[in-house]
Design an enzyme around this catalytic site. Sequence first.
Site, PDB file in Angstrom:
ATOM      1  N   ASP A  97     -11.006   1.943   3.629  1.00 24.40           N
ATOM      2  CA  ASP A  97     -11.269   0.507   3.481  1.00 24.40           C
ATOM      3  C   ASP A  97     -12.743   0.235   3.185  1.00 24.40           C
ATOM      4  OD1 ASP A  97      -9.211  -1.315   3.424  1.00 24.40           O
ATOM      5  OD2 ASP A  97      -8.885  -1.259   5.588  1.00 24.40           O
ATOM      6  N   LYS A 147       0.836  -1.208   0.000  1.00 26.42           N
ATOM      7  CA  LYS A 147       0.000   0.000   0.000  1.00 26.42           C
ATOM      8  C   LYS A 147       0.872   1.260   0.000  1.00 26.42           C
ATOM      9  CE  LYS A 147      -3.770  -2.451   2.214  1.00 26.42           C
ATOM     10  NZ  LYS A 147      -4.449  -2.831   3.459  1.00 26.42           N
ATOM     11  N   GLN A 184      -4.804  -1.812   9.432  1.00 26.63           N
ATOM     12  CA  GLN A 184      -4.561  -3.121   8.840  1.00 26.63           C
ATOM     13  C   GLN A 184      -5.116  -4.235   9.736  1.00 26.63           C
ATOM     14  OE1 GLN A 184      -3.239  -3.800   5.770  1.00 26.63           O
ATOM     15  NE2 GLN A 184      -3.870  -5.894   6.255  1.00 26.63           N
TER      16      GLN A 184
END
Length: 268
Positions: free
Chosen positions: A196, A129, A173
């Site tokens: 997300d 990322k 995460q």
Amino acid sequence: SYSAIRPSSNNFFHTSSQACRNLLESTSNALVTAIRNQRAEEKNAHHPSKNPLTHCCRRTNAHAKICPRISSQKTMTAKLIDGKSLAARIRGDIRARVSQITDLGHRAPGLAVILVGNDPASEVYVNNKIKACADSGIHSISHDLPADTSQQTLLSLVDQLNNDSNVDGILVQLPLPSHIDPTPIIEAIDPQKDVDGFHPYNIGRLAVRLPALRSCTPYSVIQLLKEAGEEFKGRNAVVVGASNHVGRPMALELMLAGATVTVCHRFT
């Protein structure tokens, strides 16, 4: 067979009659056997598991070429979707848009990534990322926390990033260490910074056909299928799995695109 019967024999007519009966009986038996074999082959053709050769031929291209039954059937041609190429184009487009923003004197968008612990798979995801941000011209900010970080400490960091005007997106995460409940962490993220797409607000917007920030994996699947030229309206789609992060938003994305969706899960 008829020429084998000698006309000069005294029992010519009896022998001819008996020979004809034998010939008819053997022919009839042969026909019955042939019909049974043909029906068995047709039945096995619809049930590959009962026909090892057919099952093998369907799996092996070499066998399929020499097997008349299989070579005559229509086959489905697989279509390779080049995800890397599509991703490169999307990042290039984002990079161009970011350049337009910075050329006007504004700052580049900022993404904060939080990693708790040292899970090897999570570290790979986070590094990818960060690289994607660099390729796209996005400013990335990494927050690597130890595995024993408390839930309250993580919530405080999320709240700090929510109020940071230089941060446009927050990504925590997953999975988190077992002592941290991910639900309140996800719900603590500002929905407008929830890149997300896991926040209940964003999932709810998708459910009522007013999408805002969308779950990454399902939305990328939609983009890949569009890239492949697939149509959604009138199509039947099956989603295997009903997780909050993939299966459920995937079903919502497909319905939004016009597909008729079936979701299979552990109780199916």
